[in-house]
Structures are given as C-alpha cells and as structure tokens.
Design a protein around this motif. Structure first.
Motif, PDB file in Angstrom:
ATOM      1  N   ARG A 104       0.842  -1.198   0.000  1.00  0.00           N
ATOM      2  CA  ARG A 104       0.000   0.000   0.000  1.00  0.00           C
ATOM      3  C   ARG A 104       0.880   1.253   0.000  1.00  0.00           C
ATOM      4  O   ARG A 104       1.849   1.346   0.755  1.00  0.00           O
ATOM      5  CB  ARG A 104      -0.944   0.013   1.186  1.00  0.00           C
ATOM      6  CG  ARG A 104      -1.766   1.306   1.273  1.00  0.00           C
ATOM      7  CD  ARG A 104      -3.080   1.109   1.992  1.00  0.00           C
ATOM      8  NE  ARG A 104      -3.989   0.246   1.247  1.00  0.00           N
ATOM      9  CZ  ARG A 104      -5.271   0.064   1.555  1.00  0.00           C
ATOM     10  NH1 ARG A 104      -5.802   0.704   2.579  1.00  0.00           N
ATOM     11  NH2 ARG A 104      -6.023  -0.735   0.852  1.00  0.00           N
ATOM     12  N   ILE A 105       0.523   2.199  -0.847  1.00  0.00           N
ATOM     13  CA  ILE A 105       1.220   3.475  -0.904  1.00  0.00           C
ATOM     14  C   ILE A 105       0.192   4.595  -0.702  1.00  0.00           C
ATOM     15  O   ILE A 105      -1.012   4.350  -0.722  1.00  0.00           O
ATOM     16  CB  ILE A 105       1.938   3.682  -2.255  1.00  0.00           C
ATOM     17  CG1 ILE A 105       0.908   3.738  -3.405  1.00  0.00           C
ATOM     18  CG2 ILE A 105       2.979   2.599  -2.491  1.00  0.00           C
ATOM     19  CD1 ILE A 105       1.484   4.200  -4.737  1.00  0.00           C
ATOM     20  N   GLU A 106       0.684   5.812  -0.512  1.00  0.00           N
ATOM     21  CA  GLU A 106      -0.183   6.980  -0.500  1.00  0.00           C
ATOM     22  C   GLU A 106       0.219   7.873  -1.656  1.00  0.00           C
ATOM     23  O   GLU A 106       1.386   8.227  -1.813  1.00  0.00           O
ATOM     24  CB  GLU A 106      -0.091   7.746   0.823  1.00  0.00           C
ATOM     25  CG  GLU A 106      -1.088   8.895   0.884  1.00  0.00           C
ATOM     26  CD  GLU A 106      -1.219   9.504   2.273  1.00  0.00           C
ATOM     27  OE1 GLU A 106      -0.839  10.673   2.428  1.00  0.00           O
ATOM     28  OE2 GLU A 106      -1.689   8.810   3.186  1.00  0.00           O
ATOM     29  N   ILE A 161      -0.435  -1.507  -4.630  1.00  0.00           N
ATOM     30  CA  ILE A 161       0.361  -1.899  -5.785  1.00  0.00           C
ATOM     31  C   ILE A 161       0.183  -3.401  -5.970  1.00  0.00           C
ATOM     32  O   ILE A 161       0.643  -4.200  -5.145  1.00  0.00           O
ATOM     33  CB  ILE A 161       1.854  -1.573  -5.580  1.00  0.00           C
ATOM     34  CG1 ILE A 161       2.028  -0.085  -5.243  1.00  0.00           C
ATOM     35  CG2 ILE A 161       2.649  -1.960  -6.809  1.00  0.00           C
ATOM     36  CD1 ILE A 161       1.572   0.854  -6.320  1.00  0.00           C
ATOM     37  N   ALA A 162      -0.495  -3.810  -7.023  1.00  0.00           N
ATOM     38  CA  ALA A 162      -0.781  -5.233  -7.229  1.00  0.00           C
ATOM     39  C   ALA A 162      -1.074  -5.503  -8.692  1.00  0.00           C
ATOM     40  O   ALA A 162      -1.566  -4.630  -9.417  1.00  0.00           O
ATOM     41  CB  ALA A 162      -1.972  -5.666  -6.372  1.00  0.00           C
ATOM     42  N   ILE A 188      -9.589  10.562  -7.515  1.00  0.00           N
ATOM     43  CA  ILE A 188      -8.536  11.179  -6.705  1.00  0.00           C
ATOM     44  C   ILE A 188      -8.764  12.681  -6.582  1.00  0.00           C
ATOM     45  O   ILE A 188      -8.632  13.261  -5.494  1.00  0.00           O
ATOM     46  CB  ILE A 188      -7.152  10.873  -7.305  1.00  0.00           C
ATOM     47  CG1 ILE A 188      -6.791   9.412  -7.056  1.00  0.00           C
ATOM     48  CG2 ILE A 188      -6.084  11.783  -6.695  1.00  0.00           C
ATOM     49  CD1 ILE A 188      -5.505   8.966  -7.693  1.00  0.00           C
ATOM     50  N   VAL A 189      -9.131  13.318  -7.681  1.00  0.00           N
ATOM     51  CA  VAL A 189      -9.416  14.751  -7.651  1.00  0.00           C
ATOM     52  C   VAL A 189     -10.612  15.033  -6.736  1.00  0.00           C
ATOM     53  O   VAL A 189     -10.575  15.949  -5.901  1.00  0.00           O
ATOM     54  CB  VAL A 189      -9.679  15.285  -9.077  1.00  0.00           C
ATOM     55  CG1 VAL A 189     -10.247  16.708  -9.028  1.00  0.00           C
ATOM     56  CG2 VAL A 189      -8.391  15.255  -9.897  1.00  0.00           C
ATOM     57  N   GLY A 243       0.990   8.912 -13.301  1.00  0.00           N
ATOM     58  CA  GLY A 243       1.216   9.901 -12.260  1.00  0.00           C
ATOM     59  C   GLY A 243       1.998   9.336 -11.084  1.00  0.00           C
ATOM     60  O   GLY A 243       2.908   9.988 -10.567  1.00  0.00           O
ATOM     61  N   ALA A 244       1.646   8.117 -10.658  1.00  0.00           N
ATOM     62  CA  ALA A 244       2.357   7.483  -9.546  1.00  0.00           C
ATOM     63  C   ALA A 244       3.815   7.212  -9.917  1.00  0.00           C
ATOM     64  O   ALA A 244       4.725   7.412  -9.098  1.00  0.00           O
ATOM     65  CB  ALA A 244       1.651   6.189  -9.153  1.00  0.00           C
TER      66      ALA A 244
END
Length: 247
Positions: free
Chosen positions: A3-5, A13-14, A43-44, A72-73
């Motif tokens: 998991r990321i932020e 992430i998978a 997300i926006v 973007g990530a």
C-alpha cells in the motif's frame, strides 16, 4: 500487496492475478472485503469530498484503475507494474466465482442494462450462479427506506459477491453505509461496467487504454456531456502532480 499513498489517496500496488488471488482467499475465509478502484477523477474528487475520501480509505483493497494514475504514480517515484481496470477485474472475478460456485449479485444501472448484463455474463460463464440483481435507481426516500429494502434483498439472496454499478461517490458511500447489513463476503463498486458489458457504451481500443487515452474516447462518444468533466479533472490532476513533485 503493497500500500502506498498518492496525492493523499491510499492505493495498493498489485497485479491483476495478485488481486484475484487475494480476494478469492478472503472469500474462502469468510472475511468481509470491501474493494474500490481509483482513477484520476476519483482522486481529484477525494480532495474536496471528505465522505468519499472516508469511504475509499475504509476499503481493504484499493486498486489503480486508469493509466493516468499509473503514469502519475510513476512520475512521483512509485513502482506500479500495471493497472487493474475495474471492468477487467469484474470479468476475472465472475470467472473465478463460476469455478468456485460463489453466488453473485449485480446492483446498478437501469433495469434494461442490468438484465442484459446478467444475460451476457451468464452466456460467458454458464456455471455462474446469479443470486439476484436490481437496478440502481432506488435512492428516492430520504429516510433510506428504499435503500434498506434493496439491502434486504441482497442479504436474503445468499450472494457471496456484490458488484455495484452506480456512479461515484454514491456507490462508495452506499457500500460504506450498509456494509455490515449486506450479508456478502465481498463488495466492489464497478461504475459504468454494466453499460459496457450490455453494449450500451463501447470501450476504448486497447492502444488507447494502454496510452491512457480512454478519457478521450469517452469525450469522442459523448462530447456534450464529457468534455467539461475531463477538462476540469485532468487539469486539476496535473496541478496536484506538479505541486507534489516540485513544491
């Protein structure tokens, strides 16, 4: 899964196969699992909609749906191997459910679209157990009585998996509100997936999907309705990326 932020939004992430295997194992364990996908628009919108942000963060699996989020990530230094598109995951989970005899419930879209979707997925997966289905137009009662009647129908159907094809943020908030009373082991918001499966909306060609141009394909199909939405959300997303990267 890691998991990321990203831009204040949590996400996992998978790969597709990792996601399907994780969900299958949790259903076997009868451990309730709430799933959501995030794209640029979500997300926006999460930046200014606390209820939507809370509903997304409550989910145990948060997949990246949309090449804009993947690019973007990566731009911000995260190693994202691939997108897990909601419509593709929907088909993978139906195939898994047919093999494992997990009953499913389809909720959302119009009566015509959801019934066509049932026919299409049954043709693709003859062994699939459709426990029930219902359209997505049941939010008229202010006290939530219409919602509760649908929740009761889902719970009494005996379904293990629930797919909710209602617009965002309504579907995320509905799932988060009623999760303890749905009686299912897995619930996933699938947005406009039923429209695609039923043939009401065409999906972008593979090369446009990989290039992150699905939004452009939607604009071409429905210019009057979509151009402003994507102009606003894509511009805001670009601003958020630049701000996070350089300031």
């Amino acid at each position: 899964m890691k998991r990321i932020e990203f831009l204040k939004a949590p996400m996992d992430i998978a790969t597709m196969q990792e996601t399907v295997s994780f969900i299958e194992n949790r259903i076997e364990q009868k451990h309730f699992l709430q799933h959501v996908v995030v794209n640029v628009a979500k997300i926006v919108n999460m930046q200014k909609d606390p209820a939507l942000a809370e509903s997304v963060k409550a989910c145990e699996v948060i997949n990246i749906d949309g090449m804009g989020v993947v690019f973007g990530a990566r731009f911000l230094g995260h190693d994202v191997p691939e997108r897990v598109a909601g419509v593709d995951l929907f088909h993978e989970l139906l195939a898994m459910s047919a093999k494992r005899d997990f009953p499913v419930f389809l909720l959302g879209a119009t009566e015509e679209v959801v019934s066509k979707t049932v026919d299409k997925v049954k043709a693709q997966n003859p062994n699939l157990n459709i426990a029930g289905y219902h359209d997505g137009y049941f939010f008229g009662n202010k006290e939530g009585q219409d919602e509760e009647a649908v929740v009761t129908k889902i719970r009494e159907s005996g379904a293990k998996l629930l797919f909710v094809a209602i617009t965002s943020p309504k579907k995320e908030n509905f799932i988060n509100k009623w999760q303890d009373k749905l009686g299912v082991d897995f619930v996933m918001g699938v947005g406009g997936t039923f429209d695609v499966v039923a043939g009401k909306v065409k999906r972008a060609p593979q090369w446009m999907q990989k290039a992150g141009l699905e939004w452009l394909y939607r604009v071409i199909q429905e210019p009057g309705r979509m151009w402003k939405r994507y102009l606003v959300t894509n511009t805001k997303f670009a601003y958020l990326l630049i701000r996070d990267k350089f300031f």
